[in-house]
Design a protein around this motif. Structure first.
Motif, mmCIF file in Angstrom:
data_model
loop_
_atom_site.group_PDB
_atom_site.id
_atom_site.type_symbol
_atom_site.label_atom_id
_atom_site.label_comp_id
_atom_site.label_asym_id
_atom_site.label_seq_id
_atom_site.Cartn_x
_atom_site.Cartn_y
_atom_site.Cartn_z
ATOM 1 N N THR A 78 0.859 -1.159 0.148
ATOM 2 C CA THR A 78 0.046 0.033 0.124
ATOM 3 C C THR A 78 1.223 1.257 -0.080
ATOM 4 N N TRP A 79 0.440 2.191 -0.616
ATOM 5 C CA TRP A 79 1.217 3.662 -0.871
ATOM 6 C C TRP A 79 1.089 4.457 0.316
ATOM 7 N N ASN A 80 1.932 4.990 1.282
ATOM 8 C CA ASN A 80 2.003 5.664 2.137
ATOM 9 C C ASN A 80 1.924 6.989 1.550
ATOM 10 N N ASP A 81 1.391 8.089 1.411
ATOM 11 C CA ASP A 81 1.409 9.453 1.118
ATOM 12 C C ASP A 81 2.100 10.225 1.916
ATOM 13 N N GLN A 82 1.762 10.130 3.060
ATOM 14 C CA GLN A 82 2.549 10.808 4.081
ATOM 15 C C GLN A 82 4.048 10.687 3.920
ATOM 16 N N ARG A 83 4.379 9.491 3.848
ATOM 17 C CA ARG A 83 5.900 9.162 3.911
ATOM 18 C C ARG A 83 6.493 8.774 2.717
ATOM 19 N N GLN A 84 5.691 8.999 1.515
ATOM 20 C CA GLN A 84 6.209 8.596 0.200
ATOM 21 C C GLN A 84 6.727 7.431 0.074
ATOM 22 N N TYR A 85 6.138 6.127 0.255
ATOM 23 C CA TYR A 85 6.925 4.956 0.090
ATOM 24 C C TYR A 85 5.972 3.984 0.170
ATOM 25 N N TRP A 86 5.989 2.958 -0.572
ATOM 26 C CA TRP A 86 5.166 1.616 -0.436
ATOM 27 C C TRP A 86 5.542 0.850 0.992
ATOM 28 N N GLN A 87 4.285 0.179 1.625
ATOM 29 C CA GLN A 87 4.193 -0.265 2.907
ATOM 30 C C GLN A 87 3.904 -1.737 2.671
ATOM 31 N N VAL A 88 4.585 -2.556 3.336
ATOM 32 C CA VAL A 88 4.176 -4.103 3.362
ATOM 33 C C VAL A 88 3.068 -4.243 4.112
ATOM 34 N N ALA A 89 2.242 -4.889 3.582
ATOM 35 C CA ALA A 89 0.749 -5.210 4.296
ATOM 36 C C ALA A 89 1.213 -5.995 5.594
ATOM 37 N N ASP A 90 2.109 -7.119 5.447
ATOM 38 C CA ASP A 90 2.294 -7.922 6.456
ATOM 39 C C ASP A 90 3.620 -8.414 6.467
ATOM 40 N N LEU A 91 4.515 -7.565 7.364
ATOM 41 C CA LEU A 91 5.910 -7.655 7.113
ATOM 42 C C LEU A 91 6.579 -8.883 7.910
ATOM 43 N N ARG A 92 5.975 -9.309 8.636
ATOM 44 C CA ARG A 92 6.181 -10.629 9.314
ATOM 45 C C ARG A 92 6.160 -11.716 8.341
ATOM 46 N N ALA A 93 5.107 -11.835 7.450
ATOM 47 C CA ALA A 93 4.703 -12.899 6.473
ATOM 48 C C ALA A 93 6.010 -12.882 5.526
ATOM 49 N N LEU A 94 5.989 -11.766 4.969
ATOM 50 C CA LEU A 94 7.075 -11.629 4.178
ATOM 51 C C LEU A 94 8.550 -11.738 4.491
ATOM 52 N N THR A 95 9.056 -11.324 5.679
ATOM 53 C CA THR A 95 10.531 -11.761 5.944
ATOM 54 C C THR A 95 10.419 -13.252 6.333
ATOM 55 N N ASP A 96 9.148 -13.765 6.861
ATOM 56 C CA ASP A 96 9.427 -15.392 7.170
ATOM 57 C C ASP A 96 9.617 -16.046 5.834
ATOM 58 N N TRP A 97 8.666 -15.517 4.707
ATOM 59 C CA TRP A 97 8.637 -15.946 3.429
ATOM 60 C C TRP A 97 10.178 -15.905 2.692
ATOM 61 N N LEU A 98 10.867 -14.757 3.116
ATOM 62 C CA LEU A 98 12.178 -14.408 2.442
ATOM 63 C C LEU A 98 13.139 -15.436 3.309
ATOM 64 N N ALA A 99 12.801 -15.559 4.603
ATOM 65 C CA ALA A 99 13.938 -16.301 5.185
ATOM 66 C C ALA A 99 13.888 -17.770 4.631
ATOM 67 N N THR A 100 12.784 -18.290 4.044
ATOM 68 C CA THR A 100 12.917 -19.916 3.561
ATOM 69 C C THR A 100 13.828 -19.761 2.156
ATOM 70 N N HIS A 101 14.251 -18.690 1.522
ATOM 71 C CA HIS A 101 14.876 -18.782 0.464
ATOM 72 C C HIS A 101 16.266 -18.487 0.664
ATOM 73 N N ARG A 102 16.405 -18.329 1.901
ATOM 74 C CA ARG A 102 17.870 -17.961 2.230
ATOM 75 C C ARG A 102 19.115 -19.072 1.933
ATOM 76 N N THR A 103 20.403 -18.691 1.380
ATOM 77 C CA THR A 103 21.247 -19.715 1.302
ATOM 78 C C THR A 103 22.225 -19.995 2.385
ATOM 79 N N GLN A 104 22.332 -19.232 3.270
ATOM 80 C CA GLN A 104 23.113 -19.336 4.452
ATOM 81 C C GLN A 104 22.297 -19.292 5.539
ATOM 82 N N HIS A 105 22.685 -20.031 6.674
ATOM 83 C CA HIS A 105 21.620 -20.216 7.619
ATOM 84 C C HIS A 105 22.237 -19.547 9.013
#
Length: 119
Positions: A92-119
């Motif tokens: 979603t676009w944040n007009d006040q701060r002028q950047y895109w915000q992630v709706a569910d940051l935790r879900a995104l970071t959890d998903w990204l973590a499953t694609h890590r090559t180093q643990h």
């Protein structure tokens, strides 16, 4: 209309030229076929060197395995693309701060973590 010696000679030359053209086309087909066979033999020899394949069954199995791996990679790439698109569509676009915000940051970071090559 009667044939004159000149027209008879032209007709004879035309027929000879036609026969010669047919002969040249046949020779060209024969040469192309021989060149294709030679190329097929060279390719076959290279495949044998690279893969150690000795039978037609092994060759078929090799290509089936290769195509199946590529199909699996294509499927995985499509699934990855769908996941990225799902997260992107939730931005979603944040007009006040002028950047895109992630709706569910935790879900995104959890998903990204499953694609890590180093643990």
């Amino acid at each position: 209309m009667q044939d004159t010696p000149e027209t008879a000679e032209f007709a004879k030359r035309a027929e000879e030229a036609s026969q010669r053209a047919k002969q040249l086309r046949a020779e060209l087909r024969k040469k192309r076929k021989a060149d294709k066979l030679k190329l097929e033999q060279q390719l076959g020899a290279e495949i044998l060197k690279i893969t150690d394949i000795e039978t037609v069954g092994q060759l078929k199995s090799y290509f089936e395995d290769t195509f199946n791996q590529e199909a699996q990679q294509d499927l995985e790439a499509q699934q990855l693309s769908n996941e990225v698109e799902r997260f992107a569509n939730q931005l979603t676009w944040n007009d006040q701060r002028q950047y895109w915000q992630v709706a569910d940051l935790r879900a995104l970071t959890d998903w990204l973590a499953t694609h890590r090559t180093q643990h």
